[in-house]
Design a protein around this motif. Structure first.
Motif, PDB file in Angstrom:
ATOM      1  N   VAL A 119       0.830  -1.210   0.000  1.00 30.55           N
ATOM      2  CA  VAL A 119       0.000   0.000   0.000  1.00 30.55           C
ATOM      3  C   VAL A 119       0.863   1.258   0.000  1.00 30.55           C
ATOM      4  N   GLY A 120       1.912   1.268   0.838  1.00 33.06           N
ATOM      5  CA  GLY A 120       2.786   2.439   0.919  1.00 33.06           C
ATOM      6  C   GLY A 120       3.475   2.744  -0.393  1.00 33.06           C
ATOM      7  N   SER A 121       3.930   1.706  -1.077  1.00 30.52           N
ATOM      8  CA  SER A 121       4.600   1.894  -2.369  1.00 30.52           C
ATOM      9  C   SER A 121       3.647   2.470  -3.407  1.00 30.52           C
ATOM     10  N   ALA A 122       2.403   1.993  -3.368  1.00 26.92           N
ATOM     11  CA  ALA A 122       1.397   2.503  -4.306  1.00 26.92           C
ATOM     12  C   ALA A 122       1.118   3.976  -4.042  1.00 26.92           C
ATOM     13  N   LEU A 123       0.979   4.333  -2.764  1.00 23.04           N
ATOM     14  CA  LEU A 123       0.704   5.721  -2.406  1.00 23.04           C
ATOM     15  C   LEU A 123       1.867   6.643  -2.765  1.00 23.04           C
ATOM     16  N   THR A 181       4.097   6.220  -5.133  1.00 25.20           N
ATOM     17  CA  THR A 181       4.171   6.390  -6.588  1.00 25.20           C
ATOM     18  C   THR A 181       3.047   7.278  -7.093  1.00 25.20           C
ATOM     19  N   TRP A 182       1.866   7.157  -6.506  1.00 25.42           N
ATOM     20  CA  TRP A 182       0.740   8.027  -6.875  1.00 25.42           C
ATOM     21  C   TRP A 182       1.079   9.482  -6.563  1.00 25.42           C
ATOM     22  N   ALA A 183       1.613   9.716  -5.353  1.00 20.11           N
ATOM     23  CA  ALA A 183       1.973  11.082  -4.951  1.00 20.11           C
ATOM     24  C   ALA A 183       3.109  11.624  -5.811  1.00 20.11           C
ATOM     25  N   GLN A 184       4.019  10.747  -6.226  1.00 20.07           N
ATOM     26  CA  GLN A 184       5.105  11.165  -7.117  1.00 20.07           C
ATOM     27  C   GLN A 184       4.538  11.604  -8.463  1.00 20.07           C
ATOM     28  N   GLY A 185       3.545  10.877  -8.942  1.00 21.59           N
ATOM     29  CA  GLY A 185       2.907  11.246 -10.206  1.00 21.59           C
ATOM     30  C   GLY A 185       2.245  12.617 -10.132  1.00 21.59           C
ATOM     31  N   ARG A 186       1.775  12.987  -8.943  1.00 23.48           N
ATOM     32  CA  ARG A 186       1.169  14.302  -8.743  1.00 23.48           C
ATOM     33  C   ARG A 186       2.211  15.357  -8.396  1.00 23.48           C
ATOM     34  N   ALA A 187       3.492  14.959  -8.404  1.00 21.73           N
ATOM     35  CA  ALA A 187       4.617  15.857  -8.123  1.00 21.73           C
ATOM     36  C   ALA A 187       4.540  16.462  -6.725  1.00 21.73           C
ATOM     37  N   LEU A 188       4.101  15.642  -5.749  1.00 23.43           N
ATOM     38  CA  LEU A 188       4.022  16.095  -4.364  1.00 23.43           C
ATOM     39  C   LEU A 188       5.333  15.814  -3.637  1.00 23.43           C
ATOM     40  N   VAL A 189       5.838  16.798  -2.935  1.00 20.21           N
ATOM     41  CA  VAL A 189       7.051  16.615  -2.137  1.00 20.21           C
ATOM     42  C   VAL A 189       6.847  15.496  -1.126  1.00 20.21           C
ATOM     43  N   ASP A 190       5.624  15.317  -0.685  1.00 20.26           N
ATOM     44  CA  ASP A 190       5.291  14.340   0.347  1.00 20.26           C
ATOM     45  C   ASP A 190       5.605  12.898  -0.056  1.00 20.26           C
ATOM     46  N   PHE A 191       5.749  12.635  -1.359  1.00 21.65           N
ATOM     47  CA  PHE A 191       5.999  11.260  -1.772  1.00 21.65           C
ATOM     48  C   PHE A 191       7.315  10.743  -1.225  1.00 21.65           C
ATOM     49  N   TRP A 192       8.289  11.630  -1.008  1.00 23.23           N
ATOM     50  CA  TRP A 192       9.569  11.208  -0.432  1.00 23.23           C
ATOM     51  C   TRP A 192       9.381  10.716   0.999  1.00 23.23           C
ATOM     52  N   ILE A 193       8.518  11.371   1.749  1.00 22.09           N
ATOM     53  CA  ILE A 193       8.269  10.974   3.133  1.00 22.09           C
ATOM     54  C   ILE A 193       7.625   9.591   3.187  1.00 22.09           C
ATOM     55  N   VAL A 194       6.698   9.347   2.276  1.00 19.49           N
ATOM     56  CA  VAL A 194       6.040   8.039   2.224  1.00 19.49           C
ATOM     57  C   VAL A 194       7.067   6.953   1.928  1.00 19.49           C
ATOM     58  N   TRP A 195       8.010   7.249   1.019  1.00 22.50           N
ATOM     59  CA  TRP A 195       9.049   6.272   0.688  1.00 22.50           C
ATOM     60  C   TRP A 195       9.938   5.976   1.893  1.00 22.50           C
ATOM     61  N   LEU A 196      10.232   6.997   2.686  1.00 26.31           N
ATOM     62  CA  LEU A 196      11.038   6.782   3.889  1.00 26.31           C
ATOM     63  C   LEU A 196      10.337   5.805   4.829  1.00 26.31           C
ATOM     64  N   ALA A 197       9.033   5.987   4.995  1.00 24.18           N
ATOM     65  CA  ALA A 197       8.256   5.109   5.868  1.00 24.18           C
ATOM     66  C   ALA A 197       8.240   3.682   5.337  1.00 24.18           C
ATOM     67  N   VAL A 198       8.178   3.532   4.013  1.00 30.87           N
ATOM     68  CA  VAL A 198       8.177   2.204   3.403  1.00 30.87           C
ATOM     69  C   VAL A 198       9.533   1.525   3.579  1.00 30.87           C
ATOM     70  N   ASP A 199      10.597   2.285   3.397  1.00 31.91           N
ATOM     71  CA  ASP A 199      11.950   1.732   3.510  1.00 31.91           C
ATOM     72  C   ASP A 199      12.243   1.192   4.906  1.00 31.91           C
TER      73      ASP A 199
END
Length: 228
Positions: free
Chosen positions: A147-151, A153-171
């Motif tokens: 779920v985190g990876s999907a979110l 990538t979705w946020a990255q597609g919307r060019a949201l800075v927040d997508f990096w934070i989600v990736w940190l949580a997934v890692d």
């Protein structure tokens, strides 16, 4: 041995070529995303296909399904960024609105629970075959990463800075899970990802704060830049 299982031995561990090359592509994706390059998406698509094959060979179903989702989201991301850079304009990166951040949190929690139940009932996650309580933890981790990876990538597609934070949580969960699954290369790459994601987050955050107010990617073209 089939080509999908081909690889080499390192420190007594069999490393799949698909896992190695797929993760190199994944690392390249992070670097390209930092530069807002359109090449981010085709490279991510190629990496997802290779890691899908590696995950199937390692019998890590949750990760395999994640790669299928990645491939689809790579197509979405390419379309969204392409739309946001029409007429030679540059990609606008921005911090998420309150509702987008709330959406990420709610979907992460609800989605992880729902996917974990599906993984457990269907046995799609390898953790479902491990005795309790360890099995439940592994299934939850598998669902969380999915779920985190999907979110992210979705946020990255919307060019949201927040997508990096989600990736940190997934890692934080992805590193130990990959090593425990026998995907040594994936585990090591997740560790490198963590460092690159921190760098990418700082870079995008600074740029979003210094850039003028812009139109979201999903809304059309905007005045910020994309490298090629």
């Amino acid at each position: 041995m089939s080509w999908a299982e081909a690889g080499f031995e390192i420190f007594g561990t069999h490393v799949l070529w698909t896992d190695l090359v797929g993760n190199i592509a994944a690392l390249a994706t992070v670097v390209l995303a930092m530069r807002k390059s359109m090449w981010t998406w085709p490279v991510q698509f190629a990496g997802a296909v290779l890691l899908l094959i590696a995950s199937i060979s390692a019998h890590v179903t949750g990760n395999a399904l994640k790669q299928v989702l990645f491939a689809g989201l790579a197509i979405y991301g390419w379309y969204a960024w392409r739309r946001g850079t029409q007429d030679g304009r540059r990609l606008a990166i921005r911090q998420g609105a309150w509702w987008e951040r709330l959406l990420l949190v709610v979907v992460a929690v609800v989605g992880t629970i729902a996917v974990a139940v599906v993984f457990w009932v269907t046995g799609l996650s390898w953790g479902a075959h491990v005795p309790l309580p360890e099995g439940a933890v592994l299934v939850a981790a598998d669902a969380y990463i999915f779920v985190g990876s999907a979110l992210a990538t979705w946020a990255q597609g919307r060019a949201l800075v927040d997508f990096w934070i989600v990736w940190l949580a997934v890692d934080l969960v992805g590193v130990p899970l990959a090593f425990s699954s026998g995907l040594v290369v994936s585990g090591a790459v997740y560790g490198v990802f963590f460092v690159l994601v921190v760098v990418g987050f700082v870079k995008w955050l600074r740029e979003s704060r210094s850039a003028p107010l812009s139109v979201p990617v999903s809304g059309g073209a905007a005045p910020e830049g994309v490298a090629r």
